[in-house]
Structures are given as structure tokens and as C-alpha cells.
Motif scaffolding. Sequence first.
Motif, PDB file in Angstrom:
ATOM      1  N   LYS A  69      23.297  14.067   5.473  1.00  0.00           N
ATOM      2  CA  LYS A  69      22.784  14.442   4.147  1.00  0.00           C
ATOM      3  C   LYS A  69      23.348  13.533   3.058  1.00  0.00           C
ATOM      4  O   LYS A  69      23.682  13.973   1.954  1.00  0.00           O
ATOM      5  CB  LYS A  69      23.061  15.917   3.841  1.00  0.00           C
ATOM      6  CG  LYS A  69      22.421  16.858   4.867  1.00  0.00           C
ATOM      7  CD  LYS A  69      22.661  18.317   4.566  1.00  0.00           C
ATOM      8  CE  LYS A  69      21.841  18.820   3.423  1.00  0.00           C
ATOM      9  NZ  LYS A  69      21.917  20.290   3.266  1.00  0.00           N
ATOM     10  N   LYS A  70      23.421  12.246   3.397  1.00  0.00           N
ATOM     11  CA  LYS A  70      23.875  11.265   2.413  1.00  0.00           C
ATOM     12  C   LYS A  70      22.827  10.165   2.211  1.00  0.00           C
ATOM     13  O   LYS A  70      22.952   9.376   1.280  1.00  0.00           O
ATOM     14  CB  LYS A  70      25.188  10.603   2.859  1.00  0.00           C
ATOM     15  CG  LYS A  70      26.408  11.475   2.726  1.00  0.00           C
ATOM     16  CD  LYS A  70      27.659  10.664   3.007  1.00  0.00           C
ATOM     17  CE  LYS A  70      28.905  11.455   2.707  1.00  0.00           C
ATOM     18  NZ  LYS A  70      30.121  10.643   2.912  1.00  0.00           N
ATOM     19  N   ASN A  71      21.846  10.084   3.080  1.00  0.00           N
ATOM     20  CA  ASN A  71      20.846   9.046   2.902  1.00  0.00           C
ATOM     21  C   ASN A  71      19.454   9.580   3.177  1.00  0.00           C
ATOM     22  O   ASN A  71      19.280  10.620   3.843  1.00  0.00           O
ATOM     23  CB  ASN A  71      21.149   7.824   3.762  1.00  0.00           C
ATOM     24  CG  ASN A  71      21.291   8.188   5.217  1.00  0.00           C
ATOM     25  OD1 ASN A  71      20.333   8.557   5.872  1.00  0.00           O
ATOM     26  ND2 ASN A  71      22.505   8.096   5.727  1.00  0.00           N
ATOM     27  N   SER A  72      18.491   8.852   2.647  1.00  0.00           N
ATOM     28  CA  SER A  72      17.103   9.272   2.767  1.00  0.00           C
ATOM     29  C   SER A  72      16.210   8.043   2.694  1.00  0.00           C
ATOM     30  O   SER A  72      16.620   6.986   2.198  1.00  0.00           O
ATOM     31  CB  SER A  72      16.751  10.241   1.646  1.00  0.00           C
ATOM     32  OG  SER A  72      15.417  10.694   1.753  1.00  0.00           O
ATOM     33  N   SER A  73      15.010   8.185   3.214  1.00  0.00           N
ATOM     34  CA  SER A  73      14.047   7.093   3.133  1.00  0.00           C
ATOM     35  C   SER A  73      12.657   7.649   2.900  1.00  0.00           C
ATOM     36  O   SER A  73      12.348   8.797   3.248  1.00  0.00           O
ATOM     37  CB  SER A  73      14.080   6.241   4.394  1.00  0.00           C
ATOM     38  OG  SER A  73      13.662   7.003   5.518  1.00  0.00           O
ATOM     39  N   LEU A  74      11.845   6.796   2.311  1.00  0.00           N
ATOM     40  CA  LEU A  74      10.419   7.075   2.127  1.00  0.00           C
ATOM     41  C   LEU A  74       9.664   5.902   2.726  1.00  0.00           C
ATOM     42  O   LEU A  74       9.917   4.746   2.358  1.00  0.00           O
ATOM     43  CB  LEU A  74      10.093   7.222   0.640  1.00  0.00           C
ATOM     44  CG  LEU A  74       8.643   7.000   0.190  1.00  0.00           C
ATOM     45  CD1 LEU A  74       7.689   7.951   0.876  1.00  0.00           C
ATOM     46  CD2 LEU A  74       8.529   7.110  -1.328  1.00  0.00           C
ATOM     47  N   HIS A  75       8.771   6.190   3.631  1.00  0.00           N
ATOM     48  CA  HIS A  75       7.979   5.154   4.291  1.00  0.00           C
ATOM     49  C   HIS A  75       6.508   5.423   4.027  1.00  0.00           C
ATOM     50  O   HIS A  75       6.045   6.557   4.216  1.00  0.00           O
ATOM     51  CB  HIS A  75       8.253   5.179   5.800  1.00  0.00           C
ATOM     52  CG  HIS A  75       7.481   4.143   6.561  1.00  0.00           C
ATOM     53  ND1 HIS A  75       7.883   2.838   6.663  1.00  0.00           N
ATOM     54  CD2 HIS A  75       6.320   4.239   7.255  1.00  0.00           C
ATOM     55  CE1 HIS A  75       7.007   2.159   7.389  1.00  0.00           C
ATOM     56  NE2 HIS A  75       6.055   2.987   7.771  1.00  0.00           N
ATOM     57  N   ILE A  76       5.807   4.400   3.577  1.00  0.00           N
ATOM     58  CA  ILE A  76       4.362   4.512   3.371  1.00  0.00           C
ATOM     59  C   ILE A  76       3.675   3.605   4.386  1.00  0.00           C
ATOM     60  O   ILE A  76       3.966   2.401   4.466  1.00  0.00           O
ATOM     61  CB  ILE A  76       3.936   4.113   1.941  1.00  0.00           C
ATOM     62  CG1 ILE A  76       4.677   4.967   0.908  1.00  0.00           C
ATOM     63  CG2 ILE A  76       2.418   4.288   1.781  1.00  0.00           C
ATOM     64  CD1 ILE A  76       4.350   4.590  -0.541  1.00  0.00           C
ATOM     65  N   THR A  77       2.774   4.170   5.142  1.00  0.00           N
ATOM     66  CA  THR A  77       2.013   3.417   6.147  1.00  0.00           C
ATOM     67  C   THR A  77       0.717   2.917   5.524  1.00  0.00           C
ATOM     68  O   THR A  77       0.049   3.662   4.806  1.00  0.00           O
ATOM     69  CB  THR A  77       1.692   4.323   7.336  1.00  0.00           C
ATOM     70  OG1 THR A  77       2.919   4.867   7.859  1.00  0.00           O
ATOM     71  CG2 THR A  77       0.971   3.563   8.425  1.00  0.00           C
ATOM     72  N   ALA A  78       0.397   1.652   5.795  1.00  0.00           N
ATOM     73  CA  ALA A  78      -0.883   1.086   5.352  1.00  0.00           C
ATOM     74  C   ALA A  78      -1.129   1.339   3.867  1.00  0.00           C
ATOM     75  O   ALA A  78      -2.025   2.107   3.487  1.00  0.00           O
ATOM     76  CB  ALA A  78      -2.028   1.642   6.202  1.00  0.00           C
ATOM     77  N   THR A  79      -0.341   0.658   3.040  1.00  0.00           N
ATOM     78  CA  THR A  79      -0.412   0.894   1.599  1.00  0.00           C
ATOM     79  C   THR A  79      -1.815   0.674   1.043  1.00  0.00           C
ATOM     80  O   THR A  79      -2.594  -0.152   1.548  1.00  0.00           O
ATOM     81  CB  THR A  79       0.556  -0.039   0.850  1.00  0.00           C
ATOM     82  OG1 THR A  79       0.290  -1.390   1.242  1.00  0.00           O
ATOM     83  CG2 THR A  79       1.996   0.317   1.111  1.00  0.00           C
ATOM     84  N   GLN A  80      -2.107   1.434  -0.007  1.00  0.00           N
ATOM     85  CA  GLN A  80      -3.366   1.300  -0.744  1.00  0.00           C
ATOM     86  C   GLN A  80      -3.035   1.044  -2.208  1.00  0.00           C
ATOM     87  O   GLN A  80      -1.912   1.305  -2.652  1.00  0.00           O
ATOM     88  CB  GLN A  80      -4.197   2.583  -0.594  1.00  0.00           C
ATOM     89  CG  GLN A  80      -4.558   2.905   0.842  1.00  0.00           C
ATOM     90  CD  GLN A  80      -5.285   4.221   0.986  1.00  0.00           C
ATOM     91  OE1 GLN A  80      -5.507   4.950   0.012  1.00  0.00           O
ATOM     92  NE2 GLN A  80      -5.667   4.550   2.219  1.00  0.00           N
ATOM     93  N   THR A  81      -4.027   0.577  -2.954  1.00  0.00           N
ATOM     94  CA  THR A  81      -3.770   0.261  -4.371  1.00  0.00           C
ATOM     95  C   THR A  81      -3.321   1.494  -5.151  1.00  0.00           C
ATOM     96  O   THR A  81      -2.590   1.379  -6.131  1.00  0.00           O
ATOM     97  CB  THR A  81      -5.010  -0.341  -5.033  1.00  0.00           C
ATOM     98  OG1 THR A  81      -6.118   0.530  -4.841  1.00  0.00           O
ATOM     99  CG2 THR A  81      -5.340  -1.714  -4.433  1.00  0.00           C
ATOM    100  N   THR A  82      -3.711   2.654  -4.701  1.00  0.00           N
ATOM    101  CA  THR A  82      -3.299   3.899  -5.380  1.00  0.00           C
ATOM    102  C   THR A  82      -1.813   4.197  -5.189  1.00  0.00           C
ATOM    103  O   THR A  82      -1.256   5.074  -5.857  1.00  0.00           O
ATOM    104  CB  THR A  82      -4.106   5.092  -4.871  1.00  0.00           C
ATOM    105  OG1 THR A  82      -4.022   5.117  -3.438  1.00  0.00           O
ATOM    106  CG2 THR A  82      -5.564   4.984  -5.298  1.00  0.00           C
ATOM    107  N   ASP A  83      -1.156   3.486  -4.274  1.00  0.00           N
ATOM    108  CA  ASP A  83       0.273   3.723  -4.041  1.00  0.00           C
ATOM    109  C   ASP A  83       1.156   2.984  -5.038  1.00  0.00           C
ATOM    110  O   ASP A  83       2.372   3.226  -5.095  1.00  0.00           O
ATOM    111  CB  ASP A  83       0.669   3.283  -2.629  1.00  0.00           C
ATOM    112  CG  ASP A  83      -0.022   4.073  -1.547  1.00  0.00           C
ATOM    113  OD1 ASP A  83      -0.346   3.485  -0.491  1.00  0.00           O
ATOM    114  OD2 ASP A  83      -0.254   5.284  -1.755  1.00  0.00           O
TER     115      ASP A  83
END
Lengths: 111, 115
Positions: A69-83
Motif C-alpha cells: 500500500k505504498k505504490n500504485s499504477s494506472l495503465h491505459i490500453t490502446a490510447t484514444q484521443t479522448t484519453d
Amino acid sequence: GQQVMQIPQYQHVQEGEDFTTYCNSSTTLSNIQWYKQRPGGHPVFLIQLVKSGEVKKQKRLTFQFGEAKKNSSLHITATQTTDVGTYFCAGGMDSNYQLIWGAGTKLIIKP
Amino acid sequence: GAGVSQSPSNKVTEKGKDVELRCDPISGHTALYWYRQSLGQGLEFLIYFQGNSAPDKSGLPSDRFSAERTGGSVSTLTIQRTQQEDSAVYLCASSLDGQGNYEQYFGPGTRLTVT
């Protein structure tokens, strides 16, 4: 003092490529929250993670909270312009009313 | 329901003048936060209210900055004798309670320009 480090500061990707941003806290968190700020807009809450090792998905977005509970990540697959926008993590602590904010990662889609 | 509202949306003022920024939080939210965001930068915490009390004012950059909250609702952030370095977007957020376990809902911000 308590800090949440977030990297990278910027990430340029081609549309369709993946994107990941990472947050590391100097202390154990009670929860971690993720926000998105579109250009010219204000931060908007995306999700909260509370449990050790938790993984949550929202369509193409995958959020993880580390075992310690000290680290975190956010991963986006196949980015789109709305991201496009800046993604902030913010750590909460039981003993503190404040959220400790990361500096944000700006996602830029290359034309 | 209604979200967090802030007024004015834009404020241009001359150096040395005082300005007052207003925040209307979501009804029932006891916690209210003020942040400052300079262009392309992250969020700088200014002050936190729980109800009408401000337990932590340590984020206020100088004694030219003050804030109050009345009736557990509306808050005003006042900047006296504005300086050019005060130019930024001032964001207000509210949450259900003041523990760091609740998500924050942000208003659209007030863009302050000091000329």
C-alpha cells in the motif's frame, strides 16, 4: 514530510499505444485515488483503491494498488484521443485529512 | 444534483488590489479544500475546512491570503494586495468528510490574472 512521487511527468504516445503512470509513497497509505484533468478543465475523480494488492478495471483503464500500500499504477490500453489529459494520483492516510497529491503525468497523443 | 460551483470564473485585477473568490460546495459535504494550480503544474494545497473550522492553514503562501467558511457551506478565499505571482487557477473541492478516505469533487476553478 509525506510525499507521493509520480512518474513520468510527460508521456507522448501514438494513438493506439499503451500508457502507464506510476506513483510511489514514502509512507503506507490507507487508500489511493486517481483523478483525470482534461486540458482547461478541473480534476475529476476516477477511482479509489483501498485493499492491498487491489486491481480494478474501467474499460481500457487498469488501476493497481501495491501489496505494501505504498505504490500504485494506472495503465491505459490502446490510447484514444479522448484519453488526453493529466492523470493525478492522490494518497490518503487515516491520520490525515489531506490527500497527498502526485505531480501528475500528462498524456500527449502524437498526431 | 448540483456540483461544486465557483465564482467568478475569471478575474483580472491590478497588482496591489484585493480579490475575493467564492466556493459553493456540494450540499452536505462537511470538508472543503482550496488549491492553487499554476499553468501546467500540479495542485498546491492551500487550506482545509471541516465545517466552519480551518484546522490547517499551513498551505497559505503568505499572510496576504485568508479564507473563511460560514454556515458549513460557502467559503471565500481572500487575497490582499495581489502580486503577479498570485496569478493561477484557484480550485475548490469538497468531500463528504475530512478524512483522506473520501473522494474530492472539484469546482471549475477561478482563473486569476494579476496585471
